[in-house]
Every structure is written in C-alpha cells, then in structure tokens.
Design a protein around this motif. Structure first.
Motif, PDB file in Angstrom:
ATOM      1  N   ILE A  44       9.862 -38.481 -17.084  1.00 46.42           N
ATOM      2  CA  ILE A  44       9.163 -38.462 -15.788  1.00 46.42           C
ATOM      3  C   ILE A  44      10.132 -38.842 -14.657  1.00 46.42           C
ATOM      4  O   ILE A  44      10.162 -38.212 -13.615  1.00 46.42           O
ATOM      5  N   LEU A  45      10.914 -39.897 -14.870  1.00 42.73           N
ATOM      6  CA  LEU A  45      11.860 -40.368 -13.848  1.00 42.73           C
ATOM      7  C   LEU A  45      13.185 -39.638 -14.028  1.00 42.73           C
ATOM      8  O   LEU A  45      13.737 -39.606 -15.123  1.00 42.73           O
ATOM      9  N   ASN A  46      13.686 -39.069 -12.940  1.00 46.48           N
ATOM     10  CA  ASN A  46      14.904 -38.275 -13.029  1.00 46.48           C
ATOM     11  C   ASN A  46      15.879 -38.628 -11.912  1.00 46.48           C
ATOM     12  O   ASN A  46      15.468 -39.037 -10.821  1.00 46.48           O
ATOM     13  N   PHE A  58       8.103 -36.913  -5.091  1.00 49.99           N
ATOM     14  CA  PHE A  58       7.960 -38.369  -5.014  1.00 49.99           C
ATOM     15  C   PHE A  58       9.307 -39.012  -5.321  1.00 49.99           C
ATOM     16  O   PHE A  58       9.948 -38.674  -6.313  1.00 49.99           O
ATOM     17  N   GLU A  59       9.670 -39.971  -4.461  1.00 50.56           N
ATOM     18  CA  GLU A  59      10.947 -40.659  -4.622  1.00 50.56           C
ATOM     19  C   GLU A  59      10.666 -42.133  -4.885  1.00 50.56           C
ATOM     20  O   GLU A  59       9.733 -42.697  -4.299  1.00 50.56           O
ATOM     21  N   THR A  60      11.443 -42.753  -5.753  1.00 51.67           N
ATOM     22  CA  THR A  60      11.274 -44.190  -5.965  1.00 51.67           C
ATOM     23  C   THR A  60      12.659 -44.805  -6.187  1.00 51.67           C
ATOM     24  O   THR A  60      13.659 -44.088  -6.239  1.00 51.67           O
ATOM     25  N   LYS A  75      15.347 -42.624  -7.785  1.00 54.55           N
ATOM     26  CA  LYS A  75      14.857 -41.795  -8.885  1.00 54.55           C
ATOM     27  C   LYS A  75      13.759 -40.881  -8.342  1.00 54.55           C
ATOM     28  O   LYS A  75      13.126 -41.187  -7.332  1.00 54.55           O
ATOM     29  N   TYR A  76      13.515 -39.788  -9.061  1.00 55.01           N
ATOM     30  CA  TYR A  76      12.560 -38.787  -8.587  1.00 55.01           C
ATOM     31  C   TYR A  76      11.602 -38.410  -9.708  1.00 55.01           C
ATOM     32  O   TYR A  76      12.033 -38.218 -10.853  1.00 55.01           O
ATOM     33  N   ALA A  83      12.611 -27.604 -16.311  1.00 54.44           N
ATOM     34  CA  ALA A  83      14.072 -27.697 -16.458  1.00 54.44           C
ATOM     35  C   ALA A  83      14.429 -28.344 -17.796  1.00 54.44           C
ATOM     36  O   ALA A  83      15.323 -27.874 -18.511  1.00 54.44           O
ATOM     37  N   PHE A  84      13.697 -29.415 -18.148  1.00 53.04           N
ATOM     38  CA  PHE A  84      13.997 -30.128 -19.390  1.00 53.04           C
ATOM     39  C   PHE A  84      13.757 -29.234 -20.611  1.00 53.04           C
ATOM     40  O   PHE A  84      14.569 -29.168 -21.527  1.00 53.04           O
TER      41      PHE A  84
END
Lengths: 353, 187
Positions: A44-46, A58-60, A75-76, A83-84
């Motif tokens: 989820i976090l990329n 969403f950015e964190t 992280k996004y 893509a994965f």
C-alpha cells in the motif's frame, strides 16, 4: 468522524451490505484460486507511483528512528495494484490476482465513488482482452450462482439478467447506432491522431445534439460528452453490456489496433462492462512495449506538472525497467468490488466501510 | 449567460431554443482528465425530463426569470389557476410542473411563481408549510416520543406521518418536498 461501529450495530441494512461484501470477496477469491491464478499482495505504501495525470494521490510521511537519528521520508498510497502485479509478471510469476484497498484523492462526490475502495485486479498471461471478457462472464456466473440463483437481480427500477454471453458493442458501433456519428471520420491520418476540428465539423451539422465546440474544447471532451449523454443512458439496463475498442489516445497503456477504415493507433484493445448504468470494470490487452510505455509516462508526467492543483510525486521508473526486462503478453482487468456489492444487493449507494 | 460550473439544481436555462429546469445536477469525471456536470432537466414546454451532460465550464444561457407572488385559486385535473393580486389577471400552471407540492397547496394562499415571457413556468415552493390536521386517530396525551407515528390528513388532503400526540384541529409544520412532519406550529 468514524461511524462504522454505530452503523453496523444500528442499521440492519448496513450490516447486510457489509456481510454481502465479505461474501462476494470470498467467492472471488475461490474463483481465481480454482482457476489457478496466484494471489499476490501489493504494498500500500510506496516510494514512487506510476504517473497517472487523471488521478490525484494520497501522500504521507514515514518516520523512522535509529542510531543514525530520525529519518523522514515521503510515502504514497497506491492508486491501483497494476504496477506491482505487472512487475511480478515480468519477473516470471505468471497469471495473478490481487484483492486490495486502493486510494484515490479528489474523487467525485457521488454515491458511486470512495477515496479508499476495494479493488480486484487480475492478469492473465498469454490472454488478450477477448479471453478476459469470457473470464469476466465466468466470474459473474459464479457470483450469480451464489447471490442470484435465479440468474436475475433487481437493481433500482430494473431486473438485470446476468446470463451469458453478454452483449458486445464496440465504441464506434455504439456511436454509429445511437448518434449516427462514425468516429473514424474524426481521425486525421496525416497526424495519426483524432482531430477536434473534424469532430467539430460533424457536430456543426448536428445542432439537435446540443454539443457545443469552442476554441478550448478537446476531442476527448466531445467523445465523453456524447458517450455520457447519448450512449450510456441508451444501453439496455436489463443486461450487462461489454463496450470495447476505446480510443487509443484515451487508453495509452493498452495494445493499439487499426481502425476499420483508417490506419494507425486508432483503437485500443480495451473493454468496460456496464450493468444498469454502473461501470463495473476496465480491461486492457496490456501494452508490453517499453518504448511506448516510456512515451506514455512522459506524456502523463508533462500533464501532471502542467496541472498546478495535483500533488507531485516520484515516478516509478522501475516499472519501465520491468517492461524492458520483458512483460509477457497478458491482459488485465480492474474491477470495483464495491460496485459489484451495490449490484448484487440492489443498493443505490456505495458502502462506506 | 451563466457558467455551467455554477449549474445547480433548480436553475432555469435555455437549451436548443427551449426552456429547461434543472431537476438534478452532479459533478462527474470519467477519469481521463476532463470533468462534466451531469444533469436531469425538464423541458418546460413538453414537461419531458431528459438527461444531459455539460462540459465543465461550458457556457449556457440562463433564463431571465422573474418571481411573482400570486394567490392560488383552484386546481382541476391538469392545471392550477392563480391570480395576480395587483391586476386580478388569472394564470394557469400545469399540475405536472407543480408536482409533489400540489397536495400542500391551499386555496386563497399566496405562492411565489416563476415567470418567464410573462407566463408562469414553475413554482418556488416554501421549504416548510403550516397546515391544519383535519383527520387523525385520537391523540395520545403525554406521549411526546416522536419515533412512534400515525397517519394524519391535512386540510389540503395530503397525508403525512405525525407523532401520536398530534390532534385534529392542530396546525403542524411539514416539509412539502419529503412530506415529513417538522413540528407543531407555534402561534
């Protein structure tokens, strides 16, 4: 404000809709496991995402503490597992599926969209979009066996019959049938692109359609405006419809094909399923050419950087590397699970849970 | 001229040389860059409701409408008749254009009509109306809980669900769009 617990306690309808969603997910999982697809688990976090100018993200900030001190890194949240899953295909993992939450910012305020939503995405190695049309029909047959044993479901004011094969209609046939417009007549062979000027000339002779063209109007706007006004509302709401062969310009990551009368990257091997006005899924015969992918990346990046209102993020160039390494011929389908729940439970609103 | 970015429910527009009333409007983005406003709109000449999709920012002609208070006289099967209190001139408006509000209209009361080309094309109904209860089962005194309800007929003939303590002869406030009880009228 969190309302999940009070809703599940107080609203029998909410609880039923939530249970239906869990049951639908379990039927989907069984269906693909029986077909022999590998279930994969996308992160989820990329650190980077593939550029998609039409989405906001969403950015964190990730904070980690070690002897080196505090480290902070942006992280996004993933917008889709695509893509994965394609990287796994390129790495030789073969056909696979993922059932996961995906995150999109700036979605329309409507009863059909959520910022965090449940998505099924599957990739079939060696398949094209016609094979996936059939898999999609089989998946709905399996869902109907469980949740609509009579083969029909009430949805809003309609009764939808899910029996297969579903009606298949190409986008251009639909334009010709409902508006007498042949989109191939708006293709400019000298530039190898659709021409807003040619589209405008056709529309100038069709004032009854009420479609206006100004200096800022794009071909894509005219295409979508007519699709939304004169085609989608006319589709038979009592049967699923497979709309296929979308303009390649609007589907740059799908495999292109020639027109019936014109040559070039006119159409894309892409289909969507519409059921009673709900858009259920979006499928491509995937582009495997890294050069075409890189060009599409660059076009998308230019659009993101031009639009001032979108969050900028690092781009996942590793995805292009994966294509250079070699993405096998494959076709993938992205399906909104929350919409399927609406359909089988006859809910007019998407479940916020 | 109005921008359709501002297109909203309850707006009057001219479209293809016919007057339309926007009954529903929703932002929509098909996910490939552009944005649209999807509407349902009623043709005020034919009463037919059609869907349409405007491009975001597309210019449309907003109808130049006026508002005029008129007295409601009576309704027949198809039309309702109103009177301009200044000129005593009578006007009719199709009941289909008044729609769900028709059952809350009281003869002799004043309503705001929307006038285009000197003819009423629609009614701007109040968000709340006060009407007398003419029929209902006897009131249950002291029961002020509002979750138990009973049926009540109002002086205009409309039927609404009301709390058990409401009695015949009482005036109550009703939301005419949803047909819901809003409370006792305090006079």
């Amino acid at each position: 404000m969190q309302t999940f617990f009070s809703s599940i306690i107080n609203s029998p309808e909410f609880k039923a809709q939530y249970l239906l969603k869990l049951n639908i997910i379990s039927v989907i999982r069984r269906f693909f496991a029986e077909k022999g697809l590998l279930e994969v688990e996308p992160p989820i976090l990329n650190n980077a995402l593939i550029p998609e100018s039409y989405l906001d993200i969403f950015e964190t900030t990730e904070k980690r503490i070690g002897l080196e001190g505090k480290i902070e890194q942006k992280k996004y949240l993933m917008t889709s597992p695509e893509a994965f899953q394609k990287k796994l295909l390129a790495a030789g993992f073969g056909s696979n599926f993922a059932i996961t939450r995906s995150f999109r910012n700036g979605e329309p305020l409507s009863g059909k969209h959520l910022s965090e939503f449940s998505m099924l995405e599957w990739y079939e190695q060696g398949s094209n979009y016609e094979n996936v049309m059939q898999t999609t029909e089989e998946l709905f047959t399996a869902l109907a066996a469980e949740f609509a044993p009579k083969g029909t479901i009430p949805f809003g004011e309609h009764t939808v019959t899910l029996s297969t094969p579903w009606l298949r209609l190409s986008i251009n046939e639909a334009f010709k049938q409902f508006t007498s417009i042949d989109l191939e007549q708006t293709w400019d062979e000298s530039t190898g692109a659709f021409s807003v000027k040619q589209f405008g000339e056709i529309l100038a002779n069709r004032p009854e359609l009420g479609i206006t063209v100004t200096a800022n109007t794009t071909w894509e706007e005219l295409f979508n405006q007519i699709l939304l006004t004169y085609i989608e509302p006319e589709l038979d709401p009592t049967k699923p419809v497979i709309l296929y062969d979308y303009p390649h310009e609007l589907s740059p990551l799908a495999k292109p094909k020639n027109g019936e009368k014109v040559k070039g990257n006119v159409w894309a091997e892409r289909f969507e399923v519409m059921i009673a006005g709900l858009e259920i899924c979006d499928t491509y015969t995937e582009n495997t050419d890294p050069n075409l992918q890189k060009a599409a990346f660059e076009r998308e990046i230019a659009k993101i950087e031009e639009a001032k209102n979108k969050t900028n993020y690092p781009y996942d160039w590793e995805f292009v590397d994966a294509l250079k390494h070699g993405l096998p011929a494959c076709s993938g389908n992205a399906l909104g699970i929350d919409r399927v729940v609406m359909l089988f439970g006859n809910y007019s609103q998407i479940l916020e849970a | 001229m109005a921008q359709t970015d501002n297109i909203k429910k309850n707006m009057f527009i001219m479209f293809n040389n016919e007057p339309y009333y926007i009954t529903d409007a929703e932002f929509y983005s098909p996910g490939k860059g552009s944005a649209f406003t999807r509407v349902k709109m009623k043709n005020l000449n034919t009463n037919r409701v059609i869907p349409f999709t405007f491009k975001s920012g597309e210019r449309v002609e907003e109808l130049d409408v006026n508002f005029k208070t008129m007295q409601f006289l009576f309704s027949d099967t198809n039309n309702s008749t109103f009177m301009d209190p200044d000129t005593y001139e009578q006007f009719t408006l199709a009941n289909s254009l008044i729609d769900t509000y028709l059952q809350y209209m009281k003869a002799g009361s004043d309503y705001i009509l929307i006038i285009y080309n000197e003819q009423p094309i629609s009614i701007k109904f109040p968000a709340q109306v006060t009407l007398e209860v003419t029929e209902t089962s006897p009131a249950v005194r002291g029961n002020t809980a509002t979750n138990a309800t009973k049926e009540a007929v109002l002086e205009t003939g409309a039927t609404v669900q009301v709390p058990l303590f409401v009695d015949i002869g009482e005036k109550i406030k009703v939301d005419p769009y949803y047909g819901t009880y809003q409370g006792r009228a305090t006079e």
